[in-house]
Design a protein around this motif. Structure first.
Motif, PDB file in Angstrom:
ATOM      1  N   ASN A  15      35.259  51.115  33.117  1.00  0.00           N
ATOM      2  CA  ASN A  15      36.299  51.734  32.306  1.00  0.00           C
ATOM      3  C   ASN A  15      37.665  51.418  32.916  1.00  0.00           C
ATOM      4  OD1 ASN A  15      36.797  53.571  34.455  1.00  0.00           O
ATOM      5  ND2 ASN A  15      35.229  54.976  33.672  1.00  0.00           N
ATOM      6  N   MET A  16      38.726  51.880  32.272  1.00  0.00           N
ATOM      7  CA  MET A  16      40.092  51.554  32.702  1.00  0.00           C
ATOM      8  C   MET A  16      40.374  52.059  34.122  1.00  0.00           C
ATOM      9  SD  MET A  16      42.801  49.950  31.711  1.00  0.00           S
ATOM     10  CE  MET A  16      42.902  49.879  29.928  1.00  0.00           C
ATOM     11  N   GLU A  17      39.911  53.251  34.433  1.00  0.00           N
ATOM     12  CA  GLU A  17      40.144  53.806  35.776  1.00  0.00           C
ATOM     13  C   GLU A  17      39.465  52.942  36.840  1.00  0.00           C
ATOM     14  OE1 GLU A  17      39.215  57.857  38.363  1.00  0.00           O
ATOM     15  OE2 GLU A  17      38.951  57.891  36.185  1.00  0.00           O
ATOM     16  N   GLN A  18      38.244  52.521  36.581  1.00  0.00           N
ATOM     17  CA  GLN A  18      37.523  51.656  37.524  1.00  0.00           C
ATOM     18  C   GLN A  18      38.214  50.295  37.651  1.00  0.00           C
ATOM     19  OE1 GLN A  18      33.817  51.979  35.387  1.00  0.00           O
ATOM     20  NE2 GLN A  18      32.869  53.208  37.010  1.00  0.00           N
ATOM     21  N   ALA A  19      38.750  49.804  36.529  1.00  0.00           N
ATOM     22  CA  ALA A  19      39.457  48.517  36.552  1.00  0.00           C
ATOM     23  C   ALA A  19      40.700  48.602  37.436  1.00  0.00           C
ATOM     24  CB  ALA A  19      39.836  48.103  35.132  1.00  0.00           C
ATOM     25  N   LEU A  20      41.448  49.693  37.320  1.00  0.00           N
ATOM     26  CA  LEU A  20      42.634  49.885  38.164  1.00  0.00           C
ATOM     27  C   LEU A  20      42.229  49.977  39.640  1.00  0.00           C
ATOM     28  CD1 LEU A  20      44.599  52.464  35.965  1.00  0.00           C
ATOM     29  CD2 LEU A  20      45.404  50.171  36.595  1.00  0.00           C
ATOM     30  N   GLN A  21      41.101  50.656  39.917  1.00  0.00           N
ATOM     31  CA  GLN A  21      40.629  50.797  41.299  1.00  0.00           C
ATOM     32  C   GLN A  21      40.253  49.446  41.902  1.00  0.00           C
ATOM     33  OE1 GLN A  21      37.441  53.654  40.978  1.00  0.00           O
ATOM     34  NE2 GLN A  21      38.835  55.424  40.922  1.00  0.00           N
ATOM     35  N   LYS A  24      43.233  48.344  43.329  1.00  0.00           N
ATOM     36  CA  LYS A  24      43.915  49.381  44.125  1.00  0.00           C
ATOM     37  C   LYS A  24      45.231  49.796  43.477  1.00  0.00           C
ATOM     38  CE  LYS A  24      41.770  47.878  48.447  1.00  0.00           C
ATOM     39  NZ  LYS A  24      40.846  46.935  47.871  1.00  0.00           N
ATOM     40  N   LEU A  25      45.188  49.991  42.163  1.00  0.00           N
ATOM     41  CA  LEU A  25      46.366  50.403  41.405  1.00  0.00           C
ATOM     42  C   LEU A  25      46.191  51.830  40.910  1.00  0.00           C
ATOM     43  CD1 LEU A  25      46.897  47.193  39.201  1.00  0.00           C
ATOM     44  CD2 LEU A  25      48.063  47.781  41.339  1.00  0.00           C
ATOM     45  N   GLY A  26      47.299  52.559  40.833  1.00  0.00           N
ATOM     46  CA  GLY A  26      47.258  53.922  40.316  1.00  0.00           C
ATOM     47  C   GLY A  26      47.471  53.940  38.813  1.00  0.00           C
ATOM     48  N   ALA A  27      47.256  55.105  38.219  1.00  0.00           N
ATOM     49  CA  ALA A  27      47.467  55.261  36.776  1.00  0.00           C
ATOM     50  C   ALA A  27      48.967  55.339  36.486  1.00  0.00           C
ATOM     51  CB  ALA A  27      46.760  56.522  36.293  1.00  0.00           C
ATOM     52  N   GLY A  28      49.327  55.174  35.229  1.00  0.00           N
ATOM     53  CA  GLY A  28      50.715  55.346  34.800  1.00  0.00           C
ATOM     54  C   GLY A  28      51.596  54.117  34.958  1.00  0.00           C
ATOM     55  N   LEU A  29      51.012  52.970  35.304  1.00  0.00           N
ATOM     56  CA  LEU A  29      51.805  51.747  35.436  1.00  0.00           C
ATOM     57  C   LEU A  29      52.005  51.107  34.067  1.00  0.00           C
ATOM     58  CD1 LEU A  29      50.102  50.121  38.560  1.00  0.00           C
ATOM     59  CD2 LEU A  29      52.271  51.341  38.508  1.00  0.00           C
ATOM     60  N   THR A  30      53.138  50.436  33.906  1.00  0.00           N
ATOM     61  CA  THR A  30      53.373  49.701  32.661  1.00  0.00           C
ATOM     62  C   THR A  30      52.535  48.423  32.686  1.00  0.00           C
ATOM     63  OG1 THR A  30      55.185  48.371  33.549  1.00  0.00           O
ATOM     64  CG2 THR A  30      55.770  50.531  32.582  1.00  0.00           C
ATOM     65  N   SER A  31      52.363  47.811  31.520  1.00  0.00           N
ATOM     66  CA  SER A  31      51.591  46.565  31.448  1.00  0.00           C
ATOM     67  C   SER A  31      52.261  45.470  32.279  1.00  0.00           C
ATOM     68  CB  SER A  31      51.414  46.121  29.998  1.00  0.00           C
ATOM     69  OG  SER A  31      52.673  45.964  29.370  1.00  0.00           O
ATOM     70  N   GLU A  32      53.602  45.486  32.326  1.00  0.00           N
ATOM     71  CA  GLU A  32      54.318  44.490  33.133  1.00  0.00           C
ATOM     72  C   GLU A  32      54.044  44.691  34.622  1.00  0.00           C
ATOM     73  OE1 GLU A  32      55.840  46.306  30.708  1.00  0.00           O
ATOM     74  OE2 GLU A  32      56.143  44.696  29.221  1.00  0.00           O
ATOM     75  N   GLN A  33      54.013  45.952  35.060  1.00  0.00           N
ATOM     76  CA  GLN A  33      53.738  46.252  36.469  1.00  0.00           C
ATOM     77  C   GLN A  33      52.308  45.845  36.845  1.00  0.00           C
ATOM     78  OE1 GLN A  33      54.821  50.437  36.184  1.00  0.00           O
ATOM     79  NE2 GLN A  33      56.568  50.134  37.574  1.00  0.00           N
ATOM     80  N   ILE A  34      51.391  46.108  35.935  1.00  0.00           N
ATOM     81  CA  ILE A  34      49.996  45.722  36.183  1.00  0.00           C
ATOM     82  C   ILE A  34      49.888  44.209  36.284  1.00  0.00           C
ATOM     83  CG2 ILE A  34      47.685  45.631  35.156  1.00  0.00           C
ATOM     84  CD1 ILE A  34      48.233  48.453  34.031  1.00  0.00           C
ATOM     85  N   GLU A  35      50.517  43.511  35.343  1.00  0.00           N
ATOM     86  CA  GLU A  35      50.448  42.041  35.344  1.00  0.00           C
ATOM     87  C   GLU A  35      51.055  41.462  36.617  1.00  0.00           C
ATOM     88  OE1 GLU A  35      51.038  38.453  32.123  1.00  0.00           O
ATOM     89  OE2 GLU A  35      51.363  40.521  31.527  1.00  0.00           O
ATOM     90  N   ALA A  70      37.473  39.842  37.839  1.00  0.00           N
ATOM     91  CA  ALA A  70      37.664  39.160  36.554  1.00  0.00           C
ATOM     92  C   ALA A  70      37.415  40.113  35.394  1.00  0.00           C
ATOM     93  CB  ALA A  70      36.740  37.942  36.466  1.00  0.00           C
ATOM     94  N   GLU A  71      36.394  40.951  35.526  1.00  0.00           N
ATOM     95  CA  GLU A  71      36.127  41.917  34.454  1.00  0.00           C
ATOM     96  C   GLU A  71      37.253  42.936  34.363  1.00  0.00           C
ATOM     97  OE1 GLU A  71      32.892  45.132  32.792  1.00  0.00           O
ATOM     98  OE2 GLU A  71      32.446  44.056  34.638  1.00  0.00           O
ATOM     99  N   ALA A  72      37.741  43.404  35.525  1.00  0.00           N
ATOM    100  CA  ALA A  72      38.845  44.366  35.542  1.00  0.00           C
ATOM    101  C   ALA A  72      40.100  43.747  34.928  1.00  0.00           C
ATOM    102  CB  ALA A  72      39.115  44.819  36.978  1.00  0.00           C
ATOM    103  N   GLU A  73      40.377  42.497  35.257  1.00  0.00           N
ATOM    104  CA  GLU A  73      41.535  41.793  34.694  1.00  0.00           C
ATOM    105  C   GLU A  73      41.448  41.738  33.170  1.00  0.00           C
ATOM    106  OE1 GLU A  73      43.472  37.501  35.597  1.00  0.00           O
ATOM    107  OE2 GLU A  73      41.428  37.458  34.810  1.00  0.00           O
TER     108      GLU A  73
END
Length: 198
Positions: A15-21, A24-35, A70-73
């Motif tokens: 799921n999205m939370e596992q993908a962020l983990q 090692k990213l926290g919730a609430g990031l913008t798509s640009e920050q994630i990229e 790759a799956e998380a990406e």
């Protein structure tokens, strides 16, 4: 294609939370920050691969962990950018010089592919090609240099590949000095050690 890579399609779904983990990213990031964060981690991975490309066993371990990245990406960026690559180190080569020239060419091509890769999904394909190409190299090296005897196993470091550029220069010059002959013997022992791990 390796079994690890072909099993990618059957990997568990996160799921999205596992993908962020995974990154090692926290919730609430913008798509640009994630990229941006993923681009930075991909850059670090490329550098790591370029310093360890010669050892298939290390790359197999890297490929296994990369499957989850790759799956998380794919989940985080909502896109998949996958290309396939195929190395050209296939032979047969009718001389040691031709073989080493082909190998040097393939290493350069895969280094370039590694630096140009724009996603973790693509890195799966690139690392898979590194593994396949290095396994071909090891088999062919033993065939090409079979007139040399192997060094003792304890004298071979499985992570220390022979200086293939220097070997190619020596072959082209028509003379291999004592140090290069010793390097060939150690390389044969290194390859045997790695092949026995499988």
């Amino acid at each position: 294609m390796s079994q690890v890579l072909s099993a990618y399609i059957n990997l568990y779904r996160m799921n999205m939370e596992q993908a962020l983990q995974q990154f090692k990213l926290g919730a609430g990031l913008t798509s640009e920050q994630i990229e941006e964060a993923l681009e930075q981690q991909l850059f670090e991975l490329k550098n790591e691969v370029l310093t360890k490309y010669m050892v298939p066993t290390l790359l197999v371990k890297k490929l296994t962990s990369l499957l989850q990245l790759a799956e998380a990406e794919t989940l985080l960026l909502n896109k998949v950018q996958t290309e396939t690559y195929e190395h050209g180190l296939v032979g047969p080569y009718h001389s040691q010089t031709l073989f080493m020239e082909a190998y040097e060419k393939e290493v350069s091509a895969l280094k370039l592919l590694t630096t140009q890769t724009a996603s973790f999904n693509n890195m799966l394909c690139v690392i898979d090609e590194w593994i396949d190409m290095q396994e071909h190299y090891m088999t062919m090296f033993k065939e090409q240099f079979n007139e040399f005897s192997e060094a003792l196993p304890e004298e071979a470091n499985s992570r220390e590949i022979i200086n293939t550029g220097a070997l190619l220069m020596g072959l082209k010059a028509g003379e291999l000095d004592t140090n290069m002959i010793w390097s060939i013997e150690r390389e044969l022992a290194r390859i045997s050690k790695l092949q026995n791990i499988h």
